[in-house]
Design a protein around this motif. Structure first.
Motif, short mmCIF file in Angstrom:
data_model
loop_
_atom_site.label_atom_id
_atom_site.label_comp_id
_atom_site.label_asym_id
_atom_site.label_seq_id
_atom_site.Cartn_x
_atom_site.Cartn_y
_atom_site.Cartn_z
N ILE A 132 0.83 -1.20 0.00
CA ILE A 132 0.00 0.00 0.00
C ILE A 132 0.87 1.25 0.00
O ILE A 132 0.61 2.22 -0.73
N GLU A 133 1.91 1.24 0.81
CA GLU A 133 2.79 2.41 0.91
C GLU A 133 3.45 2.72 -0.43
O GLU A 133 3.53 3.89 -0.84
N VAL A 134 3.93 1.69 -1.13
CA VAL A 134 4.56 1.90 -2.43
C VAL A 134 3.53 2.36 -3.45
O VAL A 134 3.79 3.27 -4.25
N ARG A 135 2.36 1.74 -3.42
CA ARG A 135 1.30 2.17 -4.35
C ARG A 135 0.99 3.65 -4.16
O ARG A 135 0.89 4.41 -5.13
N ASP A 136 0.82 4.06 -2.93
CA ASP A 136 0.49 5.46 -2.64
C ASP A 136 1.63 6.39 -3.07
O ASP A 136 1.39 7.48 -3.60
N PHE A 137 2.87 5.95 -2.83
CA PHE A 137 4.03 6.74 -3.24
C PHE A 137 4.01 6.97 -4.75
O PHE A 137 4.26 8.09 -5.24
N ILE A 138 3.71 5.91 -5.50
CA ILE A 138 3.68 6.01 -6.97
C ILE A 138 2.51 6.88 -7.43
O ILE A 138 2.67 7.75 -8.30
N GLU A 139 1.34 6.65 -6.85
CA GLU A 139 0.15 7.39 -7.28
C GLU A 139 0.29 8.90 -7.07
O GLU A 139 -0.29 9.68 -7.82
N LYS A 140 1.08 9.30 -6.10
CA LYS A 140 1.31 10.73 -5.87
C LYS A 140 2.16 11.35 -6.98
O LYS A 140 2.19 12.58 -7.13
N ASN A 141 2.84 10.50 -7.75
CA ASN A 141 3.78 11.01 -8.75
C ASN A 141 3.35 10.77 -10.19
O ASN A 141 4.07 11.15 -11.12
N ILE A 142 2.21 10.11 -10.41
CA ILE A 142 1.75 9.87 -11.77
C ILE A 142 0.36 10.47 -11.95
O ILE A 142 -0.39 10.62 -11.00
N SER A 143 0.06 10.81 -13.20
CA SER A 143 -1.24 11.43 -13.49
C SER A 143 -2.29 10.43 -13.94
O SER A 143 -3.49 10.67 -13.81
N ILE A 144 -1.82 9.31 -14.50
CA ILE A 144 -2.73 8.28 -15.04
C ILE A 144 -2.29 6.92 -14.52
O ILE A 144 -1.10 6.61 -14.51
N LYS A 145 -3.25 6.11 -14.11
CA LYS A 145 -2.90 4.76 -13.68
C LYS A 145 -2.62 3.89 -14.90
O LYS A 145 -3.39 3.86 -15.85
N GLN A 160 -0.51 -5.00 -9.04
CA GLN A 160 -1.87 -5.45 -8.73
C GLN A 160 -2.68 -4.34 -8.05
O GLN A 160 -3.81 -4.05 -8.46
N LEU A 161 -2.10 -3.69 -7.06
CA LEU A 161 -2.84 -2.67 -6.33
C LEU A 161 -2.93 -1.35 -7.10
O LEU A 161 -3.77 -0.50 -6.77
N LEU A 162 -2.10 -1.20 -8.13
CA LEU A 162 -2.24 -0.05 -9.02
C LEU A 162 -3.33 -0.26 -10.07
O LEU A 162 -3.68 0.65 -10.80
N GLY A 163 -3.83 -1.50 -10.15
CA GLY A 163 -4.91 -1.80 -11.09
C GLY A 163 -4.46 -2.32 -12.44
O GLY A 163 -5.24 -2.31 -13.40
N ILE A 164 -3.21 -2.79 -12.54
CA ILE A 164 -2.72 -3.36 -13.79
C ILE A 164 -3.61 -4.54 -14.19
O ILE A 164 -3.89 -5.42 -13.38
N LYS A 165 -4.02 -4.55 -15.47
CA LYS A 165 -4.88 -5.63 -15.97
C LYS A 165 -4.09 -6.70 -16.71
O LYS A 165 -4.41 -7.89 -16.63
N ASN A 166 -3.08 -6.26 -17.48
CA ASN A 166 -2.30 -7.19 -18.29
C ASN A 166 -0.82 -7.00 -18.00
O ASN A 166 -0.35 -5.86 -17.86
N LEU A 167 -0.08 -8.10 -17.94
CA LEU A 167 1.35 -8.08 -17.67
C LEU A 167 2.08 -8.82 -18.79
O LEU A 167 1.77 -9.98 -19.08
N ILE A 168 3.06 -8.13 -19.40
CA ILE A 168 3.96 -8.77 -20.36
C ILE A 168 5.26 -9.07 -19.62
O ILE A 168 5.95 -8.15 -19.17
N VAL A 169 5.56 -10.34 -19.46
CA VAL A 169 6.77 -10.73 -18.73
C VAL A 169 7.73 -11.38 -19.72
O VAL A 169 7.35 -12.24 -20.51
N THR A 170 8.97 -10.90 -19.72
CA THR A 170 9.95 -11.36 -20.71
C THR A 170 11.20 -11.88 -20.01
O THR A 170 11.46 -11.55 -18.85
N ASN A 171 11.95 -12.68 -20.73
CA ASN A 171 13.18 -13.23 -20.16
C ASN A 171 14.13 -13.65 -21.28
O ASN A 171 13.74 -13.78 -22.44
#
Length: 271
Positions: free
Chosen positions: A7-20, A100-111
């Motif tokens: 939650i703390e990291v999510r809130d930290f990020i949300e304070k610095n971005i305009s769009i989720k 997840q808590l930022l509301g991401i719907k799709n994840l592209i994971v690469t390796n």
């Protein structure tokens, strides 16, 4: 995992971005240059983010990038965390919980991965259809937090078939061959022995690497759809006819970086 740290990291990020962001991207070894093509709103070094680990591997810049990619707002990890770096599974997958808590719907994971399947060649971009967890650990071990997901998540479609179909069509449009295969995740940091590769083949693996599986497990637990792409950077041990070296991984990812970037950018547009 401490829910309130997430939650703390999510809130930290949300304070610095305009769009989720709606799409998350995890960039593996040597694949980080794609993040440089994002029109950034803000870029965080990992050490600027509360509770974030640090990436210690060559080819992983260690930055979290938020911005526009092909008209879509994305969150990209320019470098991941690995179990072999000494982090536990909860730390390795912490960024996915933040997604997840930022509301991401799709994840592209690469390796970057070693190829086992006869249908794979060095330089291929393999669509992951399934995985084998050979880490000897699982990020969901311990008491389950029902706020993050159910106790026994189903993994039948760990790699979302609809996203995979979209990626396949994008590959066809761009003229990029995208063979499919099963990825085996191992702890590392040693490359596998030839005997271990024979075992992996017997178990049905087409490619082997030291990442991805933990993040995909947590993404599924958190209700995030996953698309997995492996860059086949080398023939696995016993097939290459020579010793394996991380510099080879970096050389191959550099050669295919343009195809990889074009592919992911077009896929993001389809999301």
């Amino acid at each position: 995992m401490d829910y309130y740290k997430i939650i703390e990291v999510r809130d930290f990020i949300e304070k610095n971005i305009s769009i989720k962001p709606e799409t998350g991207i995890i960039l593996g070894s040597g694949l980080g240059p794609l993040a440089d093509e994002i029109e950034p709103e803000i870029i965080f070094n990992y050490d600027e983010i509360p509770h974030f680990p640090s990436s210690t591997v060559i080819g992983h810049k260690g930055r979290l990038v938020f911005g526009q990619l092909e008209g879509r707002y994305v969150m990209a990890m320019q470098g991941r965390f690995h179990y072999y770096e000494g982090y536990d599974m909860k730390e390795v997958t912490f960024p996915v919980r933040v997604m997840q808590l930022l509301g991401i719907k799709n994840l592209i994971v690469t390796n970057a991965a070693g190829g086992l399947g006869e249908h794979l060649s060095v330089g291929d971009l393999m669509l992951i259809t399934d995985h084998i967890n050979f880490f000897g650990d699982n990020p969901l071990m311990g008491k389950n937090d029902d706020r993050l997901g159910e106790r026994f998540p189903d993994m039948t479609y760990a790699y979302n078939p609809e996203l995979r179909e979209k990626a396949r069509k994008v590959g066809e449009k761009l003229g990029i061959s995208m063979p499919e295969g099963i990825y085996m995740g191992v702890a590392g940091p040693t490359y596998e022995t030839p005997a271990e590769i024979k075992m992996a083949e017997a178990l049905g693996a087409d490619a082997v690497g030291m990442s991805t599986v933990p993040e995909v497990i947590v993404a599924n637990h958190g209700g995030i759809n996953v698309l997995g792409i492996s860059c086949i950077t080398n023939d696995a041990a016993g097939k290459a006819g020579k010793k394996l070296d991380h510099s080879e991984v970096m050389e191959v990812t550099e050669k295919i970086s343009e195809n990889f970037s074009n592919l992911v950018k077009e896929i993001v547009k389809e999301f």
